[in-house]
Design a protein around this motif. Structure first.
Motif, PDB file in Angstrom:
ATOM      1  N   GLN A  92       0.824  -1.210   0.000  1.00  0.00           N
ATOM      2  CA  GLN A  92       0.000   0.000   0.000  1.00  0.00           C
ATOM      3  C   GLN A  92       0.860   1.263   0.000  1.00  0.00           C
ATOM      4  OE1 GLN A  92      -3.403   0.152  -0.298  1.00  0.00           O
ATOM      5  NE2 GLN A  92      -3.186  -2.025  -0.683  1.00  0.00           N
ATOM      6  N   VAL A  93       1.955   1.254   0.748  1.00  0.00           N
ATOM      7  CA  VAL A  93       2.860   2.405   0.772  1.00  0.00           C
ATOM      8  C   VAL A  93       3.471   2.604  -0.610  1.00  0.00           C
ATOM      9  CG1 VAL A  93       5.060   3.257   1.684  1.00  0.00           C
ATOM     10  CG2 VAL A  93       3.343   2.308   3.243  1.00  0.00           C
ATOM     11  N   ARG A  94       3.889   1.526  -1.230  1.00  0.00           N
ATOM     12  CA  ARG A  94       4.480   1.615  -2.567  1.00  0.00           C
ATOM     13  C   ARG A  94       3.444   2.107  -3.583  1.00  0.00           C
ATOM     14  NH1 ARG A  94       6.091  -3.555  -3.589  1.00  0.00           N
ATOM     15  NH2 ARG A  94       7.913  -3.241  -2.299  1.00  0.00           N
ATOM     16  N   ALA A  95       2.227   1.603  -3.486  1.00  0.00           N
ATOM     17  CA  ALA A  95       1.184   1.948  -4.459  1.00  0.00           C
ATOM     18  C   ALA A  95       0.744   3.406  -4.354  1.00  0.00           C
ATOM     19  CB  ALA A  95      -0.026   1.026  -4.280  1.00  0.00           C
ATOM     20  N   LYS A 137       3.049   7.419   3.677  1.00  0.00           N
ATOM     21  CA  LYS A 137       3.531   6.595   4.777  1.00  0.00           C
ATOM     22  C   LYS A 137       2.395   5.816   5.425  1.00  0.00           C
ATOM     23  CE  LYS A 137       3.337   9.951   8.542  1.00  0.00           C
ATOM     24  NZ  LYS A 137       4.103  10.588   9.605  1.00  0.00           N
ATOM     25  N   GLY A 138       2.768   4.715   6.061  1.00  0.00           N
ATOM     26  CA  GLY A 138       1.830   3.881   6.812  1.00  0.00           C
ATOM     27  C   GLY A 138       2.540   3.389   8.056  1.00  0.00           C
ATOM     28  N   SER A 139       1.816   2.664   8.903  1.00  0.00           N
ATOM     29  CA  SER A 139       2.440   2.148  10.119  1.00  0.00           C
ATOM     30  C   SER A 139       1.796   0.829  10.515  1.00  0.00           C
ATOM     31  CB  SER A 139       2.320   3.154  11.267  1.00  0.00           C
ATOM     32  OG  SER A 139       0.963   3.351  11.613  1.00  0.00           O
ATOM     33  N   MET A 140       2.542   0.079  11.319  1.00  0.00           N
ATOM     34  CA  MET A 140       2.059  -1.188  11.845  1.00  0.00           C
ATOM     35  C   MET A 140       2.368  -1.209  13.334  1.00  0.00           C
ATOM     36  SD  MET A 140       3.061  -5.010  10.644  1.00  0.00           S
ATOM     37  CE  MET A 140       2.354  -6.442  11.415  1.00  0.00           C
ATOM     38  N   THR A 141       1.368  -1.539  14.136  1.00  0.00           N
ATOM     39  CA  THR A 141       1.529  -1.607  15.586  1.00  0.00           C
ATOM     40  C   THR A 141       1.299  -3.038  16.032  1.00  0.00           C
ATOM     41  OG1 THR A 141       0.689   0.651  15.780  1.00  0.00           O
ATOM     42  CG2 THR A 141       0.721  -0.684  17.787  1.00  0.00           C
ATOM     43  N   ILE A 142       2.254  -3.574  16.789  1.00  0.00           N
ATOM     44  CA  ILE A 142       2.128  -4.920  17.340  1.00  0.00           C
ATOM     45  C   ILE A 142       2.039  -4.776  18.855  1.00  0.00           C
ATOM     46  CG2 ILE A 142       3.214  -7.188  17.593  1.00  0.00           C
ATOM     47  CD1 ILE A 142       4.725  -6.536  14.946  1.00  0.00           C
ATOM     48  N   ALA A 184      -2.662   1.576   6.806  1.00  0.00           N
ATOM     49  CA  ALA A 184      -2.173   1.631   5.430  1.00  0.00           C
ATOM     50  C   ALA A 184      -2.690   2.902   4.761  1.00  0.00           C
ATOM     51  CB  ALA A 184      -2.626   0.398   4.656  1.00  0.00           C
ATOM     52  N   PRO A 185      -1.876   3.498   3.913  1.00  0.00           N
ATOM     53  CA  PRO A 185      -2.350   4.685   3.194  1.00  0.00           C
ATOM     54  C   PRO A 185      -3.454   4.320   2.212  1.00  0.00           C
ATOM     55  CG  PRO A 185      -0.218   3.995   2.356  1.00  0.00           C
ATOM     56  CD  PRO A 185      -0.525   3.136   3.542  1.00  0.00           C
ATOM     57  N   LYS A 186      -4.314   5.267   1.986  1.00  0.00           N
ATOM     58  CA  LYS A 186      -5.424   5.070   1.046  1.00  0.00           C
ATOM     59  C   LYS A 186      -5.233   6.014  -0.131  1.00  0.00           C
ATOM     60  CE  LYS A 186      -8.645   3.876   4.702  1.00  0.00           C
ATOM     61  NZ  LYS A 186      -9.861   4.242   5.408  1.00  0.00           N
TER      62      LYS A 186
END
Length: 134
Positions: free
Chosen positions: A44-47, A51-56, A82-84
Motif C-alpha cells: 500500500q505504501v508503494r502503491a 507513509k503507513g504504520s504497523m503496531t504490534i 495503510a495509506p489510502k
C-alpha cells in the motif's frame, strides 16, 4: 525456546528475544499473520506513495484466580494503518440557495443574451450551414 530454560529446574536462564516469541506463538501462525499484514502495508505504501504504520501489541493477562504458579495468558494483537488513495475531487459552484451546482450560476446559459437595457432574451443559435460551390 528450550535453550533459555534450565531443564533440571525449569527456571528461565536467559531472556528470550521477542522475535523468537513471536515466531513461535501459536505454532508460528502469529508470525505468518504479522508477515502478511506487513507485506500488505509495504504494498500500500508503494502503491500510494504515502507513509503507513504497523503496531504490534503483546497483551499479558495475570494468572487465573491470582495463583502464582498458574500460566499467563499471552496474546498478540496487530493493527496496520495503510495509506489510502486520494479521493478524486470535482469542482462545484454554490448557487443563491447555497447548494452545490456544476454550472457557474453567475454565467448566462448558452442562447441567453443580455440587451443593452439590461433585459435578457433567448435566441436560438443559427445552426444552418450554407455551402457554396467552389
Amino acid at each position: 525456546m528450550t535453550d533459555h530454560i534450565d531443564t533440571g529446574t525449569g527456571e528461565i536462564t536467559e531472556k528470550a528475544p521477542v522475535a523468537a516469541f513471536l515466531a513461535s506463538h501459536l505454532n508460528g501462525r502469529t508470525e505468518e499473520e504479522l508477515s502478511a499484514e506487513f507485506h500488505t502495508l509495504l504494498d500500500q505504501v508503494r502503491a500510494h506513495g504515502k507513509k503507513g504504520s504497523m503496531t504490534i501489541t503483546i497483551v499479558v493477562d495475570p494468572p487465573a484466580n491470582g495463583v502464582e504458579s498458574a500460566p499467563l495468558p499471552i496474546g498478540v494483537e496487530s493493527a496496520i494503518k495503510a495509506p489510502k488513495p486520494t479521493p478524486v475531487k470535482s469542482l462545484y459552484f454554490l448557487d443563491d440557495d447555497g447548494l452545490p451546482v456544476r454550472e457557474d450560476p453567475r454565467q448566462m446559459s448558452a442562447g441567453v443574451y443580455r440587451a443593452t437595457d439590461g433585459t435578457t432574451e433567448f435566441r436560438m443559435a443559427d445552426t444552418t450551414t450554407e455551402y457554396k460551390d467552389a
